[in-house]
Design an enzyme around this catalytic site. Sequence first.
Site, PDB file in Angstrom:
ATOM      1  N   HIS A 193      -8.085  -8.592  -1.196  1.00 53.26           N
ATOM      2  CA  HIS A 193      -7.687  -8.945   0.165  1.00 53.26           C
ATOM      3  C   HIS A 193      -8.680  -9.969   0.726  1.00 53.26           C
ATOM      4  CE1 HIS A 193      -5.261  -5.336  -0.194  1.00 53.26           C
ATOM      5  NE2 HIS A 193      -4.770  -5.485   1.019  1.00 53.26           N
ATOM      6  N   HIS A 239       0.857  -1.189   0.000  1.00 56.41           N
ATOM      7  CA  HIS A 239       0.000   0.000   0.000  1.00 56.41           C
ATOM      8  C   HIS A 239       0.893   1.239   0.000  1.00 56.41           C
ATOM      9  CE1 HIS A 239      -3.711  -2.277   1.054  1.00 56.41           C
ATOM     10  NE2 HIS A 239      -2.821  -3.109   1.561  1.00 56.41           N
ATOM     11  N   ASP A 282       3.496  -5.395   2.397  1.00 55.03           N
ATOM     12  CA  ASP A 282       2.210  -4.842   2.828  1.00 55.03           C
ATOM     13  C   ASP A 282       2.297  -3.359   3.195  1.00 55.03           C
ATOM     14  OD1 ASP A 282      -0.515  -4.925   3.289  1.00 55.03           O
ATOM     15  OD2 ASP A 282      -0.385  -6.029   5.168  1.00 55.03           O
ATOM     16  N   ASP A 283       2.619  -3.048   4.452  1.00 54.79           N
ATOM     17  CA  ASP A 283       2.803  -1.668   4.938  1.00 54.79           C
ATOM     18  C   ASP A 283       4.132  -1.640   5.696  1.00 54.79           C
ATOM     19  OD1 ASP A 283      -0.002  -0.510   4.358  1.00 54.79           O
ATOM     20  OD2 ASP A 283      -0.483  -2.246   5.590  1.00 54.79           O
ATOM     21  N   GLU A 331      -7.134 -12.971   5.746  1.00 56.03           N
ATOM     22  CA  GLU A 331      -6.176 -12.330   6.656  1.00 56.03           C
ATOM     23  C   GLU A 331      -6.842 -12.215   8.017  1.00 56.03           C
ATOM     24  OE1 GLU A 331      -3.600  -8.156   7.073  1.00 56.03           O
ATOM     25  OE2 GLU A 331      -5.407  -8.229   5.834  1.00 56.03           O
TER      26      GLU A 331
END
EC number: 3.5.4.2
Length: 322
Positions: free
Chosen positions: A189, A13, A270-271, A192
């Site tokens: 997504h 992201h 991811d982040d 998760e």
Amino acid sequence: MTSHLKKVELHCHLEGAAPPALTEAQARKYGIDMSEQLRDGAYVWHDFASFLECYDKVSEVYKTEEDYALLTETYLDELAAINTIYSELIVSPDHGKRIGLGADAYISGVCEGIRRAKEKSGIEARLIVTGERHFGPDSVIGAAEYAAKAGNPLITGFNLAGEERMGRVADYSRAFDIARDAGLGLTIHAGEVCGAFSVADALDAVRPARIGHGVRAIEDLDLVKRLADLGTVLEVCPGSNIALRVYPDFASHPLRRLKEAGVPVTISSDDPPFFHTSLEREYALAAEAFGFDNAEIDAMTRTAIEAAFVDAQTRKALLARL
């Protein structure tokens, strides 16, 4: 050692990749107090709610087209420095609207950052436009329509992110139909926060080429076989899964079990700074925590290139760089 290996990232992201040093400089520029969210060069949060608060606060310091060009360029420069040859960045035109910049200027800034980074290092990058579940189906349809009509060669995919517990995937299927009809690659997504059922829902309602995370599929062995048979590629982010307590430790993380079951898996961050990780660390973890050798890691990178949302000529060029 994995530092010399070529790397590819399919799941990151953009705002979540904001380097703390750049965020600190941006906060000074705009006079924004980040003392609660940024200490000693690291982002600070303690649970999922405070992670979201920290993420939103960090996003506040990126306001203009040039800010987004700089953010994108800086992150891609970091990736290029660790031998990354390709990156897909998850972006939200709705975020551009919400901050008053506008979707077009937001995307334009990101594209300028991609251009600058590629000029320096040769790194390739593409954009995955995402809708956010917690804003509802109409908002997600709007994001899909934006991606479909943009006519931007760097926008090559569509995603659904946000709170997994908000509605079933079928509620958002119209958005994916729009993106599919426009020739965009589809990823979503799932698996998760929610269990295996969310992965099954995604396969049933969307038929995506890839799934972001998807690791909870391991809870249903029939589903694991289905993923393997379909060749659905998982964008696995182990550091993120541990940071958000999807799994308590790497020993219990199913990356290796999924790969050994024949599911195509790839490695992403991811982040990254929010989870105190990086793509470099994720590759190192593949060796150190999961026991993959360099040939196995290279094979996962090859899988990522083969699953990348790019044209045939770009894919061939990327494969030649491995």
